[in-house]
Design a protein around this motif. Structure first.
Motif, mmCIF file in Angstrom:
data_model
loop_
_atom_site.group_PDB
_atom_site.id
_atom_site.type_symbol
_atom_site.label_atom_id
_atom_site.label_comp_id
_atom_site.label_asym_id
_atom_site.label_seq_id
_atom_site.Cartn_x
_atom_site.Cartn_y
_atom_site.Cartn_z
ATOM 1 N N ARG A 9 -47.919 -20.708 35.907
ATOM 2 C CA ARG A 9 -47.703 -21.375 34.148
ATOM 3 C C ARG A 9 -46.569 -21.022 33.515
ATOM 4 O O ARG A 9 -46.224 -21.922 33.056
ATOM 5 C CB ARG A 9 -48.887 -20.975 33.654
ATOM 6 C CG ARG A 9 -50.953 -21.335 34.250
ATOM 7 C CD ARG A 9 -51.386 -21.765 32.943
ATOM 8 N NE ARG A 9 -52.056 -20.091 33.333
ATOM 9 C CZ ARG A 9 -52.700 -19.316 33.683
ATOM 10 N NH1 ARG A 9 -53.214 -19.853 34.480
ATOM 11 N NH2 ARG A 9 -52.551 -18.119 33.284
ATOM 12 N N THR A 28 -39.727 -24.917 32.711
ATOM 13 C CA THR A 28 -39.008 -25.985 33.411
ATOM 14 C C THR A 28 -38.975 -27.554 32.724
ATOM 15 O O THR A 28 -38.095 -27.989 32.299
ATOM 16 C CB THR A 28 -39.336 -26.494 35.113
ATOM 17 O OG1 THR A 28 -39.791 -25.530 36.076
ATOM 18 C CG2 THR A 28 -38.877 -27.672 35.822
ATOM 19 N N ARG A 77 -43.591 -23.538 34.260
ATOM 20 C CA ARG A 77 -44.002 -24.664 34.821
ATOM 21 C C ARG A 77 -43.367 -25.032 33.327
ATOM 22 O O ARG A 77 -42.270 -25.744 33.019
ATOM 23 C CB ARG A 77 -45.432 -25.513 34.348
ATOM 24 C CG ARG A 77 -45.842 -24.952 36.347
ATOM 25 C CD ARG A 77 -47.468 -25.212 36.016
ATOM 26 N NE ARG A 77 -47.835 -25.553 37.494
ATOM 27 C CZ ARG A 77 -48.932 -26.061 37.969
ATOM 28 N NH1 ARG A 77 -49.743 -26.366 36.768
ATOM 29 N NH2 ARG A 77 -49.698 -26.547 39.253
#
Length: 299
Positions: free
Chosen positions: A181, A187, A184
């Motif tokens: 997580r 990103t 992500r």
């Protein structure tokens, strides 16, 4: 006159023979017939007749049978120990082979399901056991089906029911999920900053092509500041005129302390060559610069 002492026992014997000779099986059942120990064939469903004493029969159920495979300790390909149980569904397609090819097809299928469950799961990694159950189920089914086909058995489905992990693996999985997580989130944030930078670049190119747009944007910013009722002084240090005005304001503020005579000491020849207002501005600017230099030296 009929001798009933002989007739009645004969009728009883005939009835017993007929009861042994007439067989009835249900729609989902088949009977494997052996005559004098040799395989004769399959009978059913419905009514059929055999020869008592000479023929022997074995009844086989053709419905789907469920096997509950108990928990098996399995070591995966990446050396993780897990406990796995499964459910196997199969049915008999060839009753003759199920009776003649294996002693007890139900027990043999159950034992084969346990061993192949451990073998197949031992060839995959732990993450695949959790994420690729459908593929593993299909692989176990194909292996069992190929092994039980000579027995006349068709494996219709295999389902891994539960996977029990060690306590340490639960903590490792939690850390892995948290790291995923976080990756992500970073990103997404980097992608947003990249898109914002692209938009700023496009805006800069547009303002470079249209300077009036930049001025309108500046005025809009002033309007937004005025709505908030904030006192903000905006200066442009690259503008020479603005610097002169700031120096002039500083000089005027200090002129009340007795510096007026210094500003009026200019010669008539200089006043003739330059306008009076511009001469005073230049003198005020120079005086302000000298005073600021003296203050820096004192400090």
């Amino acid at each position: 006159m009929v001798d009933y002492t002989i007739l009645i026992p004969a009728i009883i014997v005939v009835l017993i023979i007929l009861s042994q000779a007439i067989k009835i099986v249900k729609e989902y059942e088949r009977v494997v017939v052996f005559r004098l120990g040799r395989f004769l064939g399959e009978k059913g469903p419905g009514l059929f007749i055999i020869i008592p004493i000479v023929d022997t029969v074995v009844k086989v159920d053709l419905r789907v049978v469920t096997i509950d495979v108990p928990k098996q300790a399995v070591i995966t390909l990446d050396n993780v120990t897990i406990d796995v149980d499964a459910v196997v569904y199969y049915r008999v397609t060839k009753p003759g082979d199920a009776v003649t090819a294996v002693e007890n097809y139900k027990y043999a299928t159950a034992m084969l399901s346990q061993t192949n469950l451990r073998d197949v799961l031992g060839q995959v990694e732990f993450d695949d056991v959790l994420s690729k159950r459908d593929e593993i189920n299909q692989k176990i089914q194909d292996v069992l089906d190929s092994l039980t086909d000579p027995w006349g058995i068709k494996v219709t489905n295999v389902t891994i029911r539960d996977v029990v992990l060690p306590e340490s693996m639960y903590r490792a999985i939690a850390r892995q999920a948290e790291a995923e997580r976080e990756k992500r989130a970073r990103t997404i944030l980097a992608d947003g900053e990249f898109k914002a930078a692209q938009k700023n670049r496009d805006a800069g190119q547009l303002y470079q092509e249209m300077p009036a747009g930049l001025k309108l944007r500046e005025l809009q910013t002033y309007a937004e500041i005025s709505r908030e009722k904030n006192m903000i002084v905006v200066t442009d240090t690259t503008n020479v005129d603005t610097g002169k005005i700031a120096a002039l304001s500083n000089a005027v503020a200090k002129g009340s302390s007795g510096k007026k005579e210094q500003y009026q000491s200019s010669t008539p020849r200089e006043e003739e060559t330059q306008p009076k207002s511009e001469t005073k501005i230049d003198e005020l600017v120079e005086s302000s610069k000298e005073e600021s230099g003296e203050m820096d030296e004192k400090q």
